[in-house]
Structures are given as structure tokens and as C-alpha cells.
Design a protein around this motif. Structure first.
Motif: not given
Ligand SMILES: *Cc1c(COP(=O)(O)O)cnc(C)c1O
Length: 427
Positions: A102, A106, A132-133, A183-184, A212-213, A239
Motif C-alpha cells: 500500500g 501511494n 504515507t499521508h 481514506g484512513y 486500503a482498509h 486487509k
Molecule cells: C495499511 C495502509 C497503507 C499501507 O499499506 P502497506 O501495505 O503496509 O504499505 C496505506 N494506506 C492506508 C490508509 C493503510 O491503512
């Protein structure tokens, strides 16, 4: 390799007993405890087998039909299947299935859409955002300029703990971001993508939705889809989507799709993980089946049941409950001296695996925190239902109120192991 494989059947056991012993111990830990980390799940044996297949042996730099190495014919078909299934699953036109995670998805999206120094908007990590935000220790914060929009923090408002959309709109006009991220990682409420798009349009920004979630919930239609609103959608695949550990980027815009493909490879990755891409295809295939809709509905039903059962016992939840798979327990009102770190350790001793999490208006450091994040995706995969959520909430409540009592933890751990024995891992 299935987790039920016995040591004598497993090649690791024969060649590397030291590692095998640890893998085997971990498989027992997963089988005998309640996995309540909101970002984790248990994949199927088919997904597991694809990850452990011969596809790991091959270099396939490039994209289907445009590779830099010979011998990639089957890989073109595998990657195209993964792309087609992702597009079908999310009803979109373009998908890049190569991001290793993820975070990489990003980073590639940022690389495709912004120049270093550009401003973007997001929620700060400590209020439910992601590293990453725009965290100052991540490339997103080191090379780009984050402006963080807040959650509502006025306890007298009924939308306390929800995104403060009016503030998003005001800040967007003020800072004119290139991108607005929505997105969180720790947000228990439904995201209003339509409202976000209106705000993005009002300031000429691109809307990037990081699901992602909630990807599995979106795919199944139990959370509204960002498509039709977001210009670009990024996600993890491991996830609620219940695939292998990995990332995915999607869009409906052909120009953005080109920029995204360039940004992933050669922009920030080398050879794709083809065994993982095959596993993504397998998991997308699973998510396209009618049973997955039912699974996603049960994740949310379990989330709501867990929230209600904790509330009934006097626990305080951030935003007062949940619309999705995630519940954020705010320890401050009931246990002012208890940190999230300590609470998570007590819960783990009792066989309940969670993670400490910051809560809105957090005063403690991210290494201590005042909250615990809970999730239902993995429990739901194992077959636990709403009545189990009540039982589990009872255990959580008892552990928190026991002040870390060891005998209490031991009793609960044994009860949990007995319950878990009736709900085997997927195999
Ligand atoms: C888990 C997550 C990521 C990053 O995922 P990784 O695979 O651990 O790099 C990115 N954005 C959100 C919102 C997340 O919850």
C-alpha cells in the motif's frame, strides 16, 4: 503451503528446522488466539499456494505484452487476469496490480500526480491517517507539503470523531492542494466521497482515495464506492480484501492510467512480484464470488455488534460506534492512567491480539497512546458471529477492568483457545 501442513510434509522442516520451528509456532499462535488487528486477515489456502509457487522465480519487468525478458508468456496472462478481475471487482477501467504494498501504491500515485514541493491534503497519522499521508518521516512528508484536515473534536457535537467536512472545504480553498487524500487507517465511519469530490472540484484538486482498509467492503458494496468521485484509488490487497500482502492502483482516466503505470515501473519499482500478482488474481476471483458479499456484510454486522457490546459494558468508543470493520476504544474516560500500549499487552496475554492506537485529541506519544484499535475482518473469516462479538467484548471489558491481573488473563486465554478450536483457520 497450508498452515495445517505437518512438519514432516513441509520442505522447510527438512532443510531449515530453525525457521520451521518458528513458522510452526506462529501458525499455532494464529490458530489459538483472536486476531483483532483491524488491518489483518486470514487468506485462503489457494491464495497462500499462489504466493508459494514457482512464479517467484521469474523476472517480468514491464507490463503484459511489453516485457524486458524472455519466457514471460504465462506471466502476461496471469497479470492480465489480475488486472481484468480488479477492474470487474471495482467497476473501473484501469488497474495497476504491481505495487509491492500500500505504501508503494501511494508513493507511485504521488510520483504520478505531483512534483516535489507540491501541497496535498490528508488526515494526520495521529487522527487516523497513514504514515504515507504526509508523516514527516515518510517520503510523502519529506518531499511533499501536507496540510492536514481535522476530525470534529467538540464533544457536544453529535458528529464528534467524524471528518470535519466544512474544515476540509475551508482549508482546500486556502491552500489550493494538488491532491486531496481521503481514506484512513483508524476511521470507523463511512467516507462521503461525493462531498470530497465537490471540495476537490471547488479548488481544482485531484481526489485520491486510499481504500486500503475498506477495499473488501467497497468491492462487496457494503461501503459506498469512491469510483465516480475519486480520480485515483489506491489500496492494499491484504486487509478486508483478503488477498496477499500487496498494493493496487486504479482509475477511470486513460491519461492518469499512463502516468500511474510509468510511476510504478520504472518510476519506483523494478521487477514485479509475479507470485504475489497471481495470488492477487486468485483473491480477486474469490472476492467476485457471491460468498464474498456475504462475508463483507458479516464483517460489518460483527463490527456493529462488537461496538454495541462494548458500549453496553460502559466502554467509550471514538465517534460513538462504527459503520465498518473497525472500532476504536478510547481508554481515557474509564482508565485515565492506562495507556493503549499497556492495554494491548494485557489483551495479548489473554489471547486477544489488537494494537495500541492514538485517539482524537491525543495527549500521549504514538508509542504509548490512549486507545486500542479493534477489527472484525479476521474473526469473520474464521466464522465468528454476532453472539461471539458479545462474548469477546465481555472478555475485553474484563481484561481492561482487571488491571492486568494475570489469573484473569490466564482463564480467558484458556477459554479463547477452547473457542478457537471450534473455528479452524482457512485451509
Ligand atoms: C495499511 C495502509 C497503507 C499501507 O499499506 P502497506 O501495505 O503496509 O504499505 C496505506 N494506506 C492506508 C490508509 C493503510 O491503512
Amino acid at each position: 503451503m497450508s498452515t495445517t501442513t505437518t512438519p514432516t510434509q513441509n520442505p522447510i522442516a527438512a532443510t531449515d528446522p530453525e525457521i520451521w520451528q518458528l513458522v510452526d509456532a506462529e501458525s499455532k499462535r494464529q490458530a489459538t488466539t483472536l486476531e483483532m488487528i483491524a488491518s489483518e486477515n486470514h487468506v485462503s489456502a489457494a491464495v497462500m499456494a499462489a504466493m508459494g509457487s514457482c512464479l517467484t522465480n521469474k523476472y517480468a519487468e514491464g507490463y503484459p505484452g511489453r516485457r524486458y525478458y524472455s519466457g514471460t508468456g504465462f506471466y502476461d496472462e496471469i497479470e492480465q487476469l489480475a488486472i481484468d478481475r480488479a477492474c470487474e471487482l471495482f467497476s473501473c477501467k484501469f488497474a495497476n496490480v504491481q505495487p509491492h504494498s500500500g505504501a508503494n501504491a501511494n508513493f507511485a500515485a504521488f510520483l504520478a500526480l505531483m512534483q516535489p514541493g507540491d501541497t496535498f491534503m490528508s488526515v494526520v497519522l495521529s487522527e487516523g491517517g497513514h504514515l504515507t499521508h504526509g508523516s514527516p518521516v515518510n517520503v510523502s512528508g519529506l518531499w511533499f507539503k501536507p496540510v492536514h484536515y481535522p476530525l470534529v473534536k467538540d464533544e457536544s457535537r453529535k458528529d464528534c470523531g467524524y471528518i470535519d467536512y466544512d474544515e476540509v472545504a475551508r482549508l482546500a480553498k486556502e491552500c489550493k492542494p494538488k491532491i486531496i487524500m481521503c481514506g484512513y487507517s483508524a476511521y470507523p465511519r463511512t467516507i462521503d466521497f461525493k462531498r470530497f469530490r465537490e471540495i476537490a472540484d471547488s479548488c481544482g484538486a485531484l481526489l485520491v482515495s486510499d481504500i486500503a482498509h475498506i477495499a473488501g467492503l467497497v468491492a462487496a458494496g457494503v461501503h459506498p464506492t469512491p469510483f465516480g468521485h475519486a480520480h485515483v484509488v489506491t489500496t492494499t490487497t491484504h486487509k478486508t480484501l483478503r488477498g496477499p500482502r500487496g498494493g493496487l492502483i486504479m482509475t477511470n482516466d486513460p491519461e492518469l492510467a499512463k502516468a500511474i503505470n510509468k510511476a510504478v515501473f520504472p518510476g519506483c519499482q523494478g521487477g514485479p512480484l509475479m507470485h504475489i500478482i497471481a495470488a492477487k488474481a486468485v483473491s480477486f476471483g474469490e472476492a467476485l464470488k457471491p460468498q464474498f458479499k456475504d462475508y463483507a456484510k458479516r464483517i460489518v454486522a460483527n463490527g456493529k455488534a462488537l461496538a454495541a457490546a462494548l458500549t453496553k459494558r460502559g466502554q467509550k468508543l471514538s465517534s460513538g460506534g462504527t459503520d465498518n470493520h473497525l472500532v476504536l476504544v478510547d481508554l481515557r474516560p474509564n482508565f485515565p492512567d492506562l495507556t493503549g500500549k499497556q492495554a494491548a499487552t494485557w489483551l495479548e496475554n489473554a489471547g486477544i491480539v489488537t494494537n495500541m492506537n492514538t485517539v482524537p485529541n491525543e495527549q500521549r506519544s504514538p508509542l504509548q497512546t490512549s486507545g486500542v484499535r479493534l477489527g472484525t475482518p479476521a474473526l469473520t473469516t474464521r466464522g465468528f458471529n454476532e453472539s461471539h462479538m458479545d462474548q469477546i467484548a465481555g472478555w475485553i471489558d474484563r481484561v481492561l477492568r482487571s488491571n492486568g491481573n494475570e489469573a484473569t488473563a490466564k482463564t480467558i486465554r484458556a477459554d479463547i483457545a477452547a473457542l478457537c478450536a471450534k473455528f479452524p483457520m482457512p485451509h
